[in-house]
Design a protein around this motif. Structure first.
Motif, PDB file in Angstrom:
ATOM      1  N   GLU A   1     -15.476   7.447 -13.925  1.00  0.00           N
ATOM      2  CA  GLU A   1     -15.703   7.564 -12.474  1.00  0.00           C
ATOM      3  C   GLU A   1     -14.602   6.852 -11.686  1.00  0.00           C
ATOM      4  O   GLU A   1     -14.095   7.377 -10.691  1.00  0.00           O
ATOM      5  N   LEU A   2     -14.259   5.661 -12.160  1.00  0.00           N
ATOM      6  CA  LEU A   2     -13.224   4.890 -11.451  1.00  0.00           C
ATOM      7  C   LEU A   2     -11.919   5.684 -11.399  1.00  0.00           C
ATOM      8  O   LEU A   2     -11.274   5.782 -10.347  1.00  0.00           O
ATOM      9  N   TRP A   3     -11.572   6.273 -12.539  1.00  0.00           N
ATOM     10  CA  TRP A   3     -10.294   6.995 -12.585  1.00  0.00           C
ATOM     11  C   TRP A   3     -10.346   8.247 -11.691  1.00  0.00           C
ATOM     12  O   TRP A   3      -9.442   8.486 -10.892  1.00  0.00           O
ATOM     13  N   ALA A   4     -11.428   9.020 -11.828  1.00  0.00           N
ATOM     14  CA  ALA A   4     -11.516  10.284 -11.074  1.00  0.00           C
ATOM     15  C   ALA A   4     -11.623  10.017  -9.572  1.00  0.00           C
ATOM     16  O   ALA A   4     -10.944  10.656  -8.757  1.00  0.00           O
ATOM     17  N   LEU A   5     -12.454   9.040  -9.194  1.00  0.00           N
ATOM     18  CA  LEU A   5     -12.625   8.759  -7.762  1.00  0.00           C
ATOM     19  C   LEU A   5     -11.350   8.188  -7.144  1.00  0.00           C
ATOM     20  O   LEU A   5     -11.016   8.494  -5.997  1.00  0.00           O
ATOM     21  N   SER A   6     -10.642   7.362  -7.919  1.00  0.00           N
ATOM     22  CA  SER A   6      -9.419   6.791  -7.332  1.00  0.00           C
ATOM     23  C   SER A   6      -8.346   7.869  -7.194  1.00  0.00           C
ATOM     24  O   SER A   6      -7.499   7.786  -6.301  1.00  0.00           O
ATOM     25  N   ASP A   7      -8.375   8.889  -8.054  1.00  0.00           N
ATOM     26  CA  ASP A   7      -7.470  10.036  -7.880  1.00  0.00           C
ATOM     27  C   ASP A   7      -7.769  10.750  -6.560  1.00  0.00           C
ATOM     28  O   ASP A   7      -6.872  11.085  -5.792  1.00  0.00           O
ATOM     29  N   ARG A   8      -9.056  10.974  -6.328  1.00  0.00           N
ATOM     30  CA  ARG A   8      -9.460  11.630  -5.071  1.00  0.00           C
ATOM     31  C   ARG A   8      -9.025  10.816  -3.870  1.00  0.00           C
ATOM     32  O   ARG A   8      -8.512  11.343  -2.892  1.00  0.00           O
ATOM     33  N   ALA A   9      -9.309   9.517  -3.960  1.00  0.00           N
ATOM     34  CA  ALA A   9      -8.940   8.643  -2.835  1.00  0.00           C
ATOM     35  C   ALA A   9      -7.437   8.716  -2.605  1.00  0.00           C
ATOM     36  O   ALA A   9      -6.976   8.800  -1.455  1.00  0.00           O
ATOM     37  N   ALA A  10      -6.656   8.714  -3.694  1.00  0.00           N
ATOM     38  CA  ALA A  10      -5.191   8.740  -3.572  1.00  0.00           C
ATOM     39  C   ALA A  10      -4.747  10.002  -2.827  1.00  0.00           C
ATOM     40  O   ALA A  10      -3.914   9.928  -1.911  1.00  0.00           O
ATOM     41  N   ALA A  11      -5.318  11.146  -3.212  1.00  0.00           N
ATOM     42  CA  ALA A  11      -4.914  12.404  -2.574  1.00  0.00           C
ATOM     43  C   ALA A  11      -5.242  12.354  -1.082  1.00  0.00           C
ATOM     44  O   ALA A  11      -4.429  12.757  -0.235  1.00  0.00           O
ATOM     45  N   ALA A  12      -6.424  11.823  -0.747  1.00  0.00           N
ATOM     46  CA  ALA A  12      -6.828  11.780   0.660  1.00  0.00           C
ATOM     47  C   ALA A  12      -5.971  10.781   1.444  1.00  0.00           C
ATOM     48  O   ALA A  12      -5.617  11.024   2.597  1.00  0.00           O
ATOM     49  N   ILE A  13      -5.628   9.666   0.814  1.00  0.00           N
ATOM     50  CA  ILE A  13      -4.799   8.653   1.503  1.00  0.00           C
ATOM     51  C   ILE A  13      -3.412   9.243   1.772  1.00  0.00           C
ATOM     52  O   ILE A  13      -2.854   9.091   2.851  1.00  0.00           O
ATOM     53  N   LYS A  14      -2.896   9.940   0.776  1.00  0.00           N
ATOM     54  CA  LYS A  14      -1.549  10.520   0.917  1.00  0.00           C
ATOM     55  C   LYS A  14      -1.510  11.474   2.121  1.00  0.00           C
ATOM     56  O   LYS A  14      -0.545  11.494   2.869  1.00  0.00           O
ATOM     57  N   LYS A  15      -2.603  12.238   2.280  1.00  0.00           N
ATOM     58  CA  LYS A  15      -2.646  13.173   3.412  1.00  0.00           C
ATOM     59  C   LYS A  15      -2.713  12.438   4.748  1.00  0.00           C
ATOM     60  O   LYS A  15      -2.181  12.884   5.746  1.00  0.00           O
ATOM     61  N   ARG A  16      -3.432  11.308   4.762  1.00  0.00           N
ATOM     62  CA  ARG A  16      -3.684  10.634   6.037  1.00  0.00           C
ATOM     63  C   ARG A  16      -2.556   9.716   6.480  1.00  0.00           C
ATOM     64  O   ARG A  16      -2.416   9.438   7.664  1.00  0.00           O
ATOM     65  N   VAL A  17      -1.821   9.157   5.532  1.00  0.00           N
ATOM     66  CA  VAL A  17      -0.792   8.195   5.934  1.00  0.00           C
ATOM     67  C   VAL A  17       0.538   8.920   6.042  1.00  0.00           C
ATOM     68  O   VAL A  17       1.110   9.336   5.035  1.00  0.00           O
ATOM     69  N   SER A  18       1.006   9.047   7.276  1.00  0.00           N
ATOM     70  CA  SER A  18       2.248   9.796   7.464  1.00  0.00           C
ATOM     71  C   SER A  18       3.449   8.938   7.096  1.00  0.00           C
ATOM     72  O   SER A  18       4.481   9.429   6.679  1.00  0.00           O
ATOM     73  N   GLY A  19       3.277   7.616   7.243  1.00  0.00           N
ATOM     74  CA  GLY A  19       4.384   6.686   6.983  1.00  0.00           C
ATOM     75  C   GLY A  19       4.895   6.836   5.560  1.00  0.00           C
ATOM     76  O   GLY A  19       4.215   7.356   4.691  1.00  0.00           O
ATOM     77  N   GLU A  20       6.121   6.312   5.361  1.00  0.00           N
ATOM     78  CA  GLU A  20       6.718   6.446   4.041  1.00  0.00           C
ATOM     79  C   GLU A  20       5.922   5.642   3.008  1.00  0.00           C
ATOM     80  O   GLU A  20       5.075   4.817   3.365  1.00  0.00           O
ATOM     81  N   LYS A  21       6.256   5.937   1.728  1.00  0.00           N
ATOM     82  CA  LYS A  21       5.666   5.192   0.622  1.00  0.00           C
ATOM     83  C   LYS A  21       5.832   3.699   0.922  1.00  0.00           C
ATOM     84  O   LYS A  21       6.895   3.295   1.388  1.00  0.00           O
ATOM     85  N   GLY A  22       4.831   2.923   0.704  1.00  0.00           N
ATOM     86  CA  GLY A  22       5.001   1.492   0.940  1.00  0.00           C
ATOM     87  C   GLY A  22       4.277   0.975   2.159  1.00  0.00           C
ATOM     88  O   GLY A  22       4.052  -0.215   2.279  1.00  0.00           O
ATOM     89  N   SER A  23       3.866   1.870   3.093  1.00  0.00           N
ATOM     90  CA  SER A  23       3.152   1.311   4.248  1.00  0.00           C
ATOM     91  C   SER A  23       1.716   0.977   3.820  1.00  0.00           C
ATOM     92  O   SER A  23       1.060   1.757   3.143  1.00  0.00           O
ATOM     93  N   PRO A  24       1.242  -0.224   4.182  1.00  0.00           N
ATOM     94  CA  PRO A  24      -0.008  -0.712   3.584  1.00  0.00           C
ATOM     95  C   PRO A  24      -1.283  -0.070   4.136  1.00  0.00           C
ATOM     96  O   PRO A  24      -1.298   0.443   5.256  1.00  0.00           O
ATOM     97  N   VAL A  25      -2.337  -0.132   3.321  1.00  0.00           N
ATOM     98  CA  VAL A  25      -3.653   0.393   3.686  1.00  0.00           C
ATOM     99  C   VAL A  25      -4.640  -0.779   3.647  1.00  0.00           C
ATOM    100  O   VAL A  25      -4.717  -1.490   2.648  1.00  0.00           O
TER     101      VAL A  25
END
Ligand code: AMP
Length: 502
Positions: free
Chosen positions: A31-55
């Motif tokens: 669950e941890l692995w699958a859910l964190s994958d989902r979260a990653a995809a959603a975060i990537k969509k929401r954060v327009s800033g370059e790699k490295g901007s904090p959440v």
């Protein structure tokens, strides 16, 4: 990154093994692995800033906290853990100084967060859509993995940046040098916004263990805490010495309560001899380790096993030997290295040292420097080295530890002085036996209309609560008509301490 690869391997090989539990909620590795994958995809969509901007990740010890942490770093963004105990004004400062674009809230949005300044989303909403990210997005090497905000003497918290390489070096050391491997159950007591939590979180996940969190509610109700501990099957205890000291006040805190407890790991403040003695007596199956380090050097950089022999040879316990890849030295005020046995400032150099404070080049330059080709940090701790062992002897400045929490007296004073009721103020630690028990504010008040001093005190405390977490607010307030100064015009802390403690 080896840590993330290891979690993925556990998810594939032992999908149903519990990775995380907290107040009745739990999460398997799968669950941890699958859910964190989902979260990653959603975060990537929401954060327009370059790699490295904090959440920012706001919550307490819910399973979605670690899902969001891993989701952020898989999306290429460092996370900033913000515990529920942090008041909203302080969160606003963290948002401003970090430039974070996204705040994930796990247990409700903190009130008064200006959503015009930062996008906010609940973890549930974040996890609604399917998705994954490719592993070349993951935070790696010298990119920042997490940022932990600590108390700053200027009145603002400062963000310590810890890279993937810093964290990997720490996690590998804990897994190699401590008896913690093989799917053990670890205690997590510290909120995730304190780096002591990293001492159990990542070694646990890298070694395929189960993290058992005790929430603030359980900690505040010892009966519930003990019932929970009894059922936990706990092997590895990680906490501040203050927390275990509180548990030891109950005679039921013993190997009978935790039959499988075999390792106690401490960090963050002085481990009193009396605590180590009591533990050795009550937990005959367990080994005890004292470790030392600041957030700026990734949790801990020294360790020593505390045995009866060590106790019998020292009045105050050593913090131990340097982590093998680290260079720990003692320096005088001019930056010269001092020989063994001489007291000076503890300086830490090597791969555990943070690159510095986020967006604070001046503060970074003051505390961090290059030493013989290694990145180094001046700890502000006084100490000496004897036969390779480091001994820590308190602070050279106004930083203190109260119940395991690190804080700068100057930051508290800054906020007390901001109060409309205060003309000037000094904050003094009440430290009867070397350990800080509580804080006393000595105050020269402004003209006011309160009939009684305690009304004035509660008005000031109310104002402070907007800026400072409860653990940083002085317990006792003393009112004076002036603040004592030394002959050269500095605040005479020594004299004030003598006066307020009579
Ligand atoms: P923190 O950044 O919250 O981990 O606080 C770091 C500070 O805690 C250090 O600079 C020391 O002053 C103190 N500290 C950490 N570990 C120990 C220890 N084992 N014994 C004494 N003081 C410690």
């Amino acid at each position: 990154m080896k840590l993330l690869d290891a979690i993925q391997t556990h998810a594939e090989n032992y999908p149903q093994t519990e990775a995380f539990r907290s107040q009745g909620q739990s999460l398997t590795y799968q669950e941890l692995w699958a859910l964190s994958d989902r979260a990653a995809a959603a975060i990537k969509k929401r954060v327009s800033g370059e790699k490295g901007s904090p959440v920012l990740v706001y919550g307490h010890m819910e399973p979605h906290m670690i899902v969001s942490f891993l989701g952020s770093v898989k999306a290429g963004h460092p996370y900033i853990p913000v515990d529920l105990s942090i008041p909203s004004e302080r969160i606003a400062k963290i948002i401003e100084s970090s430039g974070a674009e996204l705040l994930i809230h796990v247990s409700g949005l903190p009130v008064d967060i200006d959503s015009g300044r930062i996008q906010t989303v609940s973890a549930e909403e974040l996890l609604e859509n399917e998705g994954t990210v490719s592993r070349d997005q993951w935070v790696a090497g010298h990119e920042t993995f997490y940022i932990i905000y600590t108390s700053g003497s200027t009145g603002n918290p400062k963000g310590v940046q810890i890279s993937a390489a810093n964290l990997q070096s720490f996690t590998d050391w804990i897994c190699a040098d401590f008896p913690i491997n093989g799917g053990k159950t670890f205690l997590n007591q510290a909120p995730f916004s304190f780096d002591l939590s990293v001492m159990d979180l990542y070694p646990c996940l890298q070694s395929g263990g189960t993290l058992h969190c005790v929430t603030k509610d359980a900690v505040n109700k010892p009966k519930i805490l003990f019932e929970e501990l009894k059922k936990s099957g706990l092997n590895i205890w990680t906490s501040t010495p203050s927390f275990v000291q509180m548990c030891l006040m109950d005679p039921g805190f013993s190997q009978d309560l935790l039959p499988e407890a075999d390792t106690f790991m401490f960090c963050g403040e002085v481990l009193p001899v009396s605590v180590a003695e009591a533990l050795l007596e009550r937990f005959p199956k367990a080994r005890i380790f004292n470790t030392y380090g600041p957030t700026e050097a990734t949790v801990a950089v020294t360790s020593v096993e505390i045995t009866s022999d060590i106790i019998s040879r020292h009045e105050s316990l050593p913090v131990g030997f340097a982590k093998p890849d680290m260079n720990i030295l003692i320096m005088d005020e001019q930056g010269n290295q001092l020989p063994d046995g001489e007291k000076g400032e503890i300086v830490i150099a090597g791969p555990s040292v943070s690159r510095g404070y986020l967006g604070e080049p001046e503060l970074t330059d003051k505390a961090f420097f290059s030493y013989e080709g290694q990145w180094a940090y001046r700890t502000g701790d006084a100490g000496y080295i004897q036969d390779g062992q480091i001994f820590c002897q308190g602070r050279l400045d106004f930083q203190i530890k109260l119940h395991g929490y690190r804080m700068e007296l100057e930051e508290i004073e800054f906020h007390v002085r901001q109060s409309q009721y205060v003309r000037s103020a000094v904050v003094i630690p009440y430290q009867p036996n070397g350990t800080v028990e509580y804080l006393i504010a000595a105050i020269v008040p402004e003209e006011h209309e309160f009939q009684k001093e305690f009304h004035l005190t509660s008005a000031i405390k109310k104002e402070l609560a907007a800026f400072l977490p409860a653990y940083m607010i002085p317990r006792k307030f003393i009112y004076q008509d002036h603040i004592q100064m030394t002959a050269n015009g500095k605040i005479d802390r020594k004299r004030i301490r003598e006066e307020v403690l009579v």
